[in-house]
Design a protein around this motif. Sequence first.
Motif, mmCIF file in Angstrom:
data_model
loop_
_atom_site.group_PDB
_atom_site.id
_atom_site.type_symbol
_atom_site.label_atom_id
_atom_site.label_comp_id
_atom_site.label_asym_id
_atom_site.label_seq_id
_atom_site.Cartn_x
_atom_site.Cartn_y
_atom_site.Cartn_z
ATOM 1 N N ASP A 166 5.316 8.446 -10.505
ATOM 2 C CA ASP A 166 6.515 7.772 -10.987
ATOM 3 C C ASP A 166 6.435 6.301 -10.578
ATOM 4 O OD1 ASP A 166 9.050 6.782 -11.506
ATOM 5 O OD2 ASP A 166 10.110 8.451 -10.562
ATOM 6 N N ASP A 167 6.260 5.421 -11.553
ATOM 7 C CA ASP A 167 6.137 3.986 -11.270
ATOM 8 C C ASP A 167 7.450 3.340 -10.850
ATOM 9 O OD1 ASP A 167 3.452 3.935 -11.719
ATOM 10 O OD2 ASP A 167 3.597 3.222 -13.786
ATOM 11 N N ASP B 59 0.827 -1.204 0.000
ATOM 12 C CA ASP B 59 0.000 0.000 0.000
ATOM 13 C C ASP B 59 0.865 1.260 0.000
ATOM 14 O OD1 ASP B 59 -2.326 -1.498 -0.015
ATOM 15 O OD2 ASP B 59 -2.763 -1.211 2.115
ATOM 16 N N ILE B 60 1.926 1.269 0.807
ATOM 17 C CA ILE B 60 2.840 2.420 0.835
ATOM 18 C C ILE B 60 3.508 2.595 -0.522
ATOM 19 C CG2 ILE B 60 5.037 3.270 1.779
ATOM 20 C CD1 ILE B 60 4.157 1.956 4.466
ATOM 21 N N LEU B 61 3.966 1.501 -1.103
ATOM 22 C CA LEU B 61 4.615 1.544 -2.417
ATOM 23 C C LEU B 61 3.673 2.141 -3.463
ATOM 24 C CD1 LEU B 61 7.037 0.678 -4.255
ATOM 25 C CD2 LEU B 61 5.818 -1.491 -4.554
#
Length: 136
Positions: free
Chosen positions: A118-119, A107-109
């Motif tokens: 920015d992926d 979730d943080i990611l």
Amino acid sequence: MTTTTKPRIHYDCTKCPAFCCSIYERVVVNQRDINRLARHFELTIEEAERRFTKRNGDERILRRQKDTLLGQTCKFLNLETRGCSIYHARPQICREYPGRSRCGYYDILQFERETQEDDTVLPLIQLRFLKPKREA
């Protein structure tokens, strides 16, 4: 007639840099885990314990390795694919993780990648467990 449905999973481990393998300083293993590792690598139980684990107080934990991405990580994390190199022989604690339909690290990611637009952004996460000081 009752049907049981599994809760929907809200994470994709293949899109994560393996936070769970890296940010925990210790992965506790039990005798069944060591037996599983011994069978997987065709070693004696004693040899598997010596090669793959170490003592941490009264716990037996998996050894770790250097990781240029996150500092240190589980000995069994494939550093190129970021996947478990012993997936079918992994310890019970890893099999049960995260134990719910969501993974907080994923979730943080996802949150940071969306926020930063920015992926490829990788938030650095550090866990520290502190015991609260008791007042006298």
